[in-house]
Design a protein around this motif. Structure first.
Motif, short mmCIF file in Angstrom:
data_model
loop_
_atom_site.label_atom_id
_atom_site.label_comp_id
_atom_site.label_asym_id
_atom_site.label_seq_id
_atom_site.Cartn_x
_atom_site.Cartn_y
_atom_site.Cartn_z
N LEU A 146 0.88 -1.16 0.00
CA LEU A 146 0.00 0.00 0.00
C LEU A 146 0.92 1.21 0.00
CD1 LEU A 146 -2.99 0.95 0.31
CD2 LEU A 146 -2.52 1.13 2.76
N LYS A 147 0.78 2.06 -1.01
CA LYS A 147 1.69 3.20 -1.13
C LYS A 147 0.96 4.51 -0.99
CE LYS A 147 5.32 0.83 -3.53
NZ LYS A 147 6.07 0.60 -4.76
N LEU A 148 1.73 5.54 -0.66
CA LEU A 148 1.18 6.85 -0.37
C LEU A 148 1.87 7.87 -1.26
CD1 LEU A 148 -0.42 8.63 1.78
CD2 LEU A 148 1.75 8.75 3.01
N LEU A 149 1.10 8.77 -1.85
CA LEU A 149 1.67 9.81 -2.72
C LEU A 149 2.00 11.05 -1.89
CD1 LEU A 149 2.24 10.63 -5.74
CD2 LEU A 149 -0.04 11.67 -5.70
N GLU A 151 -14.44 18.89 -4.47
CA GLU A 151 -13.85 17.71 -5.12
C GLU A 151 -13.09 18.12 -6.38
OE1 GLU A 151 -16.23 14.08 -5.42
OE2 GLU A 151 -15.14 13.57 -7.25
N GLY A 152 -13.56 19.17 -7.03
CA GLY A 152 -12.85 19.71 -8.20
C GLY A 152 -11.47 20.18 -7.81
N ALA A 153 -11.38 20.85 -6.66
CA ALA A 153 -10.07 21.31 -6.18
C ALA A 153 -9.17 20.12 -5.86
CB ALA A 153 -10.26 22.19 -4.94
N ALA A 154 -9.76 19.07 -5.27
CA ALA A 154 -8.98 17.86 -4.95
C ALA A 154 -8.41 17.24 -6.22
CB ALA A 154 -9.84 16.87 -4.18
N ARG A 155 -9.25 17.15 -7.25
CA ARG A 155 -8.78 16.56 -8.52
C ARG A 155 -7.74 17.46 -9.19
NH1 ARG A 155 -11.06 11.81 -9.83
NH2 ARG A 155 -13.04 11.33 -8.84
N ARG A 156 -7.91 18.78 -9.05
CA ARG A 156 -6.93 19.70 -9.65
C ARG A 156 -5.56 19.54 -9.01
NH1 ARG A 156 -5.23 24.31 -7.56
NH2 ARG A 156 -7.11 24.64 -6.33
N GLY A 214 -0.38 14.31 -12.44
CA GLY A 214 -1.45 13.75 -13.25
C GLY A 214 -2.07 12.48 -12.69
N VAL A 215 -2.07 12.35 -11.37
CA VAL A 215 -2.69 11.18 -10.76
C VAL A 215 -4.21 11.33 -10.80
CG1 VAL A 215 -2.93 9.90 -8.61
CG2 VAL A 215 -0.72 10.87 -9.24
N GLU A 247 5.18 13.03 -11.88
CA GLU A 247 5.99 14.25 -12.06
C GLU A 247 5.70 15.24 -10.94
OE1 GLU A 247 8.00 14.52 -14.92
OE2 GLU A 247 7.42 12.42 -15.09
N GLY A 248 6.26 16.42 -11.09
CA GLY A 248 5.89 17.52 -10.20
C GLY A 248 6.43 17.38 -8.79
N GLY A 249 7.59 16.75 -8.63
CA GLY A 249 8.19 16.63 -7.30
C GLY A 249 7.46 15.65 -6.41
N ALA A 250 6.63 14.79 -7.03
CA ALA A 250 5.86 13.83 -6.24
C ALA A 250 6.49 12.46 -6.31
CB ALA A 250 4.42 13.78 -6.74
#
Lengths: 229, 229
Positions: free
Chosen positions: B26-29, B56-61, B68-69, B113-116
């Motif tokens: 189980l992994k965590l981002l 939820e829109g903000a969460a997806r953004r 791009g997860v 990407e994005g330092g994640a």
């Protein structure tokens, strides 16, 4: 993607769905709105969160203002943030739900002050804003939760009969339960300790009094036990 | 009781706990914070909610910005509002949690990407602010929820073997399950439809392929059925 920052016009409120349980009904606390919009309409107790106020603290404050209601059980429900849920300005609402026992539902004294009143949950008036949706979400959550967490016991006297426990579940779930199945399920979990006492002052054969064994419940949970009614 | 209104300095953010499931963990981002405070420290993907943006829109953004997860499952977790949770200003965070399947965990291409980056959940680095508390809350919720709601199926291929299903549960619950008990429980619920097919291209005896019967599940729920693993 939005570029407008939150602090331009975004407000944060709490709304609280309080369910009252008496001998026959699941009730809902509502109060009349004083200000516009929807002045005079029934709504959930609620209000803006103070800048230096914790969220649950704000929930307890708005209940104190709605006639001094103090729930035995209070939990965060969900945060409602639809952009147009309030016509005045963008207001995000952190909703809580709670449970109180109504001592004597027929006595007028049980009606709280501050323009608030109890309604039978299944026959409550339409509420202002999106408060019907908030109340419906709370009712679903409550009815799901009492089946897998022992939150109902907080509304019973310390010692109770199996009939009292079943009546409480029937009021919260808003439906009749089979007596034999209910007793079998409850007793099989081995969470009720026999108090060694029976009911006093009843004309019929007095029933055994039990108490909920909270310590045993916590211990079982650590071993993967699942409460289920 | 507070008199300071919310709009003096109160901000609203979202933080998202995304769990990735591969064949073994189980992994965590998490992503590295760019700005102060705690620049360079690992944190959950998150950011301020736009004034005209749904929660939820903000969460997806913020997930789109964190490489791009796009989770198969995304749900509101809890709203964290402790007064001092952010040293800059009062910031209330609406937390979400989600689940994604990591196609090939060993391939570097699976790192967003994005330092994640993905970390094994039980061995992730300390996160900034109160993000460890948010992640721990999400992990508890996920592990409780997969036991009483069939959310795991969204991470499997449409047709799957019982071994694949058990492996998924073991990864999410972070512990081994008894094969016989697991199969008995799963099959007793009668929610898996036999696809009539078996695995292809395996050296051993090919196992039967099932699919989750969502329509049947919805129907049973209306009759008071409880999913339980």
């Amino acid at each position: 993607m939005s570029t407008r920052p939150t602090d331009e016009g975004l407000a944060l409120s709490v709304e609280v769905v309080v369910f009252g349980v008496d001998d026959s009904d699941l009730k809902l606390l509502a109060r009349r709105r004083e200000g516009e919009p929807f002045a005079g309409r029934w709504a959930l107790p609620g209000g803006l969160v103070g800048g230096d106020e914790a969220l649950e603290g704000a929930a307890r404050r708005v209940l104190a203002e709605a006639g001094g209601v103090s729930p035995a059980y209070l939990e965060q429900l969900y945060t409602f943030g639809a952009i147009d849920r309030d016509p005045r300005r963008r207001t995000v609402s952190v909703a809580y739900y709670g449970l109180v026992r109504l001592a004597d539902p027929r006595a007028p004294a049980s009606a709280p002050e501050g323009g608030a009143a109890w309604f039978v949950a299944s026959a409550a008036p339409r509420l202002a804003l999106d408060h019907d949706e908030i109340a419906a979400t709370a009712r679903r959550r409550l009815q799901a939760k009492v089946r897998y967490e022992p939150i109902g016991f907080e509304l019973l006297p310390r010692k109770f009969t199996l009939s009292q426990l079943q009546a409480l579940y029937e009021v919260i779930l808003e439906r009749a339960l089979d007596k034999r199945n209910f007793r079998k399920k409850i007793l099989a979990m081995d969470l009720l300790a026999d108090s060694g006492k029976v009911e006093a002052d009843v004309a019929r054969r007095p029933a055994r009094l039990y108490r909920f064994d909270e310590r045993r419940y916590r211990r079982l949970c650590k071993q993967g036990f699942n409460f289920e009614v």
